[in-house]
Design a protein around this motif. Structure first.
Motif, PDB file in Angstrom:
ATOM      1  N   HIS A   5      20.628  -9.126  84.034  1.00  0.00           N
ATOM      2  CA  HIS A   5      21.156  -8.821  82.555  1.00  0.00           C
ATOM      3  C   HIS A   5      22.261  -9.838  82.432  1.00  0.00           C
ATOM      4  N   ARG A   7      25.072 -10.333  79.475  1.00  0.00           N
ATOM      5  CA  ARG A   7      25.773  -9.881  78.336  1.00  0.00           C
ATOM      6  C   ARG A   7      26.805 -10.985  77.878  1.00  0.00           C
ATOM      7  N   LYS A  11      29.713 -13.688  71.795  1.00  0.00           N
ATOM      8  CA  LYS A  11      28.375 -13.511  70.921  1.00  0.00           C
ATOM      9  C   LYS A  11      27.668 -12.247  70.749  1.00  0.00           C
ATOM     10  N   THR A  13      25.195 -10.899  72.502  1.00  0.00           N
ATOM     11  CA  THR A  13      24.007 -10.909  72.755  1.00  0.00           C
ATOM     12  C   THR A  13      23.567 -10.466  74.173  1.00  0.00           C
ATOM     13  N   ASP A  14      22.527 -10.020  74.332  1.00  0.00           N
ATOM     14  CA  ASP A  14      21.897  -9.720  75.873  1.00  0.00           C
ATOM     15  C   ASP A  14      20.751 -10.233  76.144  1.00  0.00           C
ATOM     16  N   HIS A  15      20.695 -10.865  77.293  1.00  0.00           N
ATOM     17  CA  HIS A  15      19.439 -11.527  77.743  1.00  0.00           C
ATOM     18  C   HIS A  15      19.096 -11.226  79.081  1.00  0.00           C
ATOM     19  N   TYR A  16      17.732 -11.335  79.536  1.00  0.00           N
ATOM     20  CA  TYR A  16      16.956 -10.893  80.659  1.00  0.00           C
ATOM     21  C   TYR A  16      16.577 -11.841  81.176  1.00  0.00           C
ATOM     22  N   PHE A  17      16.621 -11.817  82.443  1.00  0.00           N
ATOM     23  CA  PHE A  17      15.913 -13.110  83.265  1.00  0.00           C
ATOM     24  C   PHE A  17      15.419 -12.497  84.699  1.00  0.00           C
ATOM     25  N   ILE A  23      18.254 -18.385  84.188  1.00  0.00           N
ATOM     26  CA  ILE A  23      19.400 -18.363  83.343  1.00  0.00           C
ATOM     27  C   ILE A  23      19.934 -19.740  82.787  1.00  0.00           C
ATOM     28  N   TYR A  26      18.083 -21.526  79.924  1.00  0.00           N
ATOM     29  CA  TYR A  26      18.274 -21.233  78.562  1.00  0.00           C
ATOM     30  C   TYR A  26      19.932 -21.007  78.240  1.00  0.00           C
ATOM     31  N   LEU A  27      20.573 -21.052  78.848  1.00  0.00           N
ATOM     32  CA  LEU A  27      22.105 -20.984  78.799  1.00  0.00           C
ATOM     33  C   LEU A  27      22.713 -21.854  79.566  1.00  0.00           C
ATOM     34  N   ASP A  31      28.268 -21.373  78.420  1.00  0.00           N
ATOM     35  CA  ASP A  31      27.907 -20.144  77.728  1.00  0.00           C
ATOM     36  C   ASP A  31      28.342 -18.972  78.930  1.00  0.00           C
TER      37      ASP A  31
END
Length: 66
Positions: A5, A7, A11, A13-17, A23, A26-27, A31
């Motif tokens: 996870h 965070r 921004k 925002t939360d992202h899950y990988f 990670i 995408y980021l 970031d």
């Protein structure tokens, strides 16, 4: 199975990988606030906080077998 996870603090925002490598697909390092190599070594503690992100590795809970 583990999930990572991310965070992004500013921004909000939360992202899950499924992996640390995903990670960085995408980021960006900017970031996250950390290089991929540094994160690979740091995440052994299951939580890493940078100036830009909170990164946690957690177990996905599944239905118990009957």
């Amino acid at each position: 199975m583990k999930v990572i996870h991310v965070r992004l603090i500013f921004k909000k925002t939360d992202h899950y990988f499924g992996s640390i490598s995903a990670i960085y697909d995408y980021l960006s390092e900017d970031d996250i606030g950390m290089t991929k190599k540094s994160l690979l070594h740091s995440l052994s503690s299951d939580i890493v906080v940078t100036g830009k992100a909170i990164i946690k590795r957690r177990e996905i809970l599944r239905c118990k077998s009957k």
